[in-house]
Design a protein around this motif. Structure first.
Motif, mmCIF file in Angstrom:
data_model
loop_
_atom_site.group_PDB
_atom_site.id
_atom_site.type_symbol
_atom_site.label_atom_id
_atom_site.label_comp_id
_atom_site.label_asym_id
_atom_site.label_seq_id
_atom_site.Cartn_x
_atom_site.Cartn_y
_atom_site.Cartn_z
ATOM 1 N N ARG A 26 -7.667 0.966 -6.625
ATOM 2 C CA ARG A 26 -7.670 1.918 -5.502
ATOM 3 C C ARG A 26 -7.388 3.321 -6.026
ATOM 4 O O ARG A 26 -6.652 3.501 -6.986
ATOM 5 N N GLU A 27 -7.921 4.311 -5.369
ATOM 6 C CA GLU A 27 -7.648 5.698 -5.756
ATOM 7 C C GLU A 27 -6.291 6.102 -5.203
ATOM 8 O O GLU A 27 -5.967 5.857 -4.041
ATOM 9 N N ALA A 28 -5.489 6.705 -6.080
ATOM 10 C CA ALA A 28 -4.185 7.190 -5.637
ATOM 11 C C ALA A 28 -4.352 8.612 -5.127
ATOM 12 O O ALA A 28 -4.978 9.444 -5.753
ATOM 13 N N LYS A 29 -3.812 8.893 -3.969
ATOM 14 C CA LYS A 29 -3.909 10.227 -3.378
ATOM 15 C C LYS A 29 -2.504 10.809 -3.273
ATOM 16 O O LYS A 29 -1.602 10.212 -2.695
ATOM 17 N N ALA A 30 -2.320 11.971 -3.845
ATOM 18 C CA ALA A 30 -1.010 12.622 -3.799
ATOM 19 C C ALA A 30 -0.836 13.319 -2.462
ATOM 20 O O ALA A 30 -1.753 13.887 -1.910
ATOM 21 N N SER A 31 0.353 13.260 -1.976
ATOM 22 C CA SER A 31 0.677 13.918 -0.723
ATOM 23 C C SER A 31 1.657 15.049 -1.010
ATOM 24 O O SER A 31 2.598 14.882 -1.767
ATOM 25 N N ASP A 32 1.410 16.222 -0.420
ATOM 26 C CA ASP A 32 2.305 17.363 -0.623
ATOM 27 C C ASP A 32 3.637 17.152 0.096
ATOM 28 O O ASP A 32 4.665 17.625 -0.358
ATOM 29 N N ASP A 33 3.601 16.417 1.215
ATOM 30 C CA ASP A 33 4.804 16.263 2.017
ATOM 31 C C ASP A 33 5.739 15.177 1.491
ATOM 32 O O ASP A 33 6.928 15.382 1.372
ATOM 33 N N ALA A 34 5.201 14.000 1.229
ATOM 34 C CA ALA A 34 6.037 12.877 0.798
ATOM 35 C C ALA A 34 5.193 11.901 -0.010
ATOM 36 O O ALA A 34 3.977 11.882 0.083
ATOM 37 N N ALA A 35 5.853 11.100 -0.775
ATOM 38 C CA ALA A 35 5.152 10.089 -1.582
ATOM 39 C C ALA A 35 4.574 9.022 -0.654
ATOM 40 O O ALA A 35 5.161 8.661 0.361
ATOM 41 N N GLN A 36 3.385 8.552 -1.017
ATOM 42 C CA GLN A 36 2.739 7.481 -0.251
ATOM 43 C C GLN A 36 3.562 6.194 -0.402
ATOM 44 O O GLN A 36 4.104 5.929 -1.467
ATOM 45 N N ALA A 37 3.615 5.414 0.646
ATOM 46 C CA ALA A 37 4.309 4.139 0.590
ATOM 47 C C ALA A 37 3.454 3.125 -0.160
ATOM 48 O O ALA A 37 2.246 3.081 -0.004
ATOM 49 N N VAL A 38 4.080 2.328 -0.995
ATOM 50 C CA VAL A 38 3.380 1.269 -1.712
ATOM 51 C C VAL A 38 3.239 0.087 -0.771
ATOM 52 O O VAL A 38 4.194 -0.305 -0.106
ATOM 53 N N LYS A 39 2.041 -0.455 -0.694
ATOM 54 C CA LYS A 39 1.798 -1.621 0.150
ATOM 55 C C LYS A 39 1.604 -2.833 -0.734
ATOM 56 O O LYS A 39 1.050 -2.745 -1.813
ATOM 57 N N SER A 40 2.035 -3.959 -0.257
ATOM 58 C CA SER A 40 1.906 -5.196 -0.999
ATOM 59 C C SER A 40 1.506 -6.296 -0.028
ATOM 60 O O SER A 40 2.016 -6.362 1.086
ATOM 61 N N GLU A 41 0.561 -7.112 -0.456
ATOM 62 C CA GLU A 41 0.107 -8.231 0.362
ATOM 63 C C GLU A 41 -0.040 -9.452 -0.535
ATOM 64 O O GLU A 41 -0.826 -9.457 -1.475
#
Length: 156
Positions: A26-41
């Motif tokens: 998956r492509e990681a997208k940086a967020s200026d406001d906060a770090a993206q949450a890691v999802k796990s399934e």
């Protein structure tokens, strides 16, 4: 106890490899406001192969973990074979039909995980219209084959 420790270590390594592979796709997208949450399934947790047979005890000795990416063109049939070691995988594209010698079938769809048969002869077919892409993870040992072919058994 030593056998259990090896199994736990091997399972942890394979789980890490699987998670890294899927996450890396998956492509990681940086967020200026906060770090993206890691999802796990969790895709699968079982002690049985797809046909309901209990998996064998883990091999004695040093484990060798192997990850393989397979690509099967539409219409491709794999020859009869068996796996002397435990393995499982995730189908990331297409649809794969696995057929046991007893005629039992399992269709694996995109995004699904599958645990292969161990020491049981079977073959696979891509009956779909697009190539199958399948990542398989083998819990092996050095110098053991991942699959043993059976060319003496004709495909119908």
């Amino acid at each position: 106890m030593k056998k259990m420790r090896l199994w736990v270590m091997a399972t942890a390594l394979v789980t890490y490899a699987t998670t890294s592979l899927l996450t890396g796709c998956r492509e990681a997208k940086a967020s200026d406001d906060a770090a993206q949450a890691v999802k796990s399934e969790e895709l699968i947790r079982t002690s049985q192969s797809w046909d309901g047979v209990e998996l064998p005890d883990y091999l004695q000795g040093r484990p060798e973990l192997v990850a393989v990416k397979y690509e099967f063109p539409a219409g491709q049939k794999l020859g009869w074979h068996h796996h002397p070691v435990m393995n499982y995988g995730v189908l990331v594209q297409g649809e794969l039909t696995i057929i046991g010698q007893d005629g039992k079938e399992k269709v694996v769809h995109e995004g699904e995980a599958v645990v292969e048969m161990v020491n049981t002869i079977h073959h696979g077919e891509n009956r779909g219209t697009k190539p199958v892409i399948l990542y398989m993870f083998y819990l092996s040992q050095k110098d053991l084959p991942l699959a043993v072919q059976h060319p003496e058994i004709p495909l119908e």
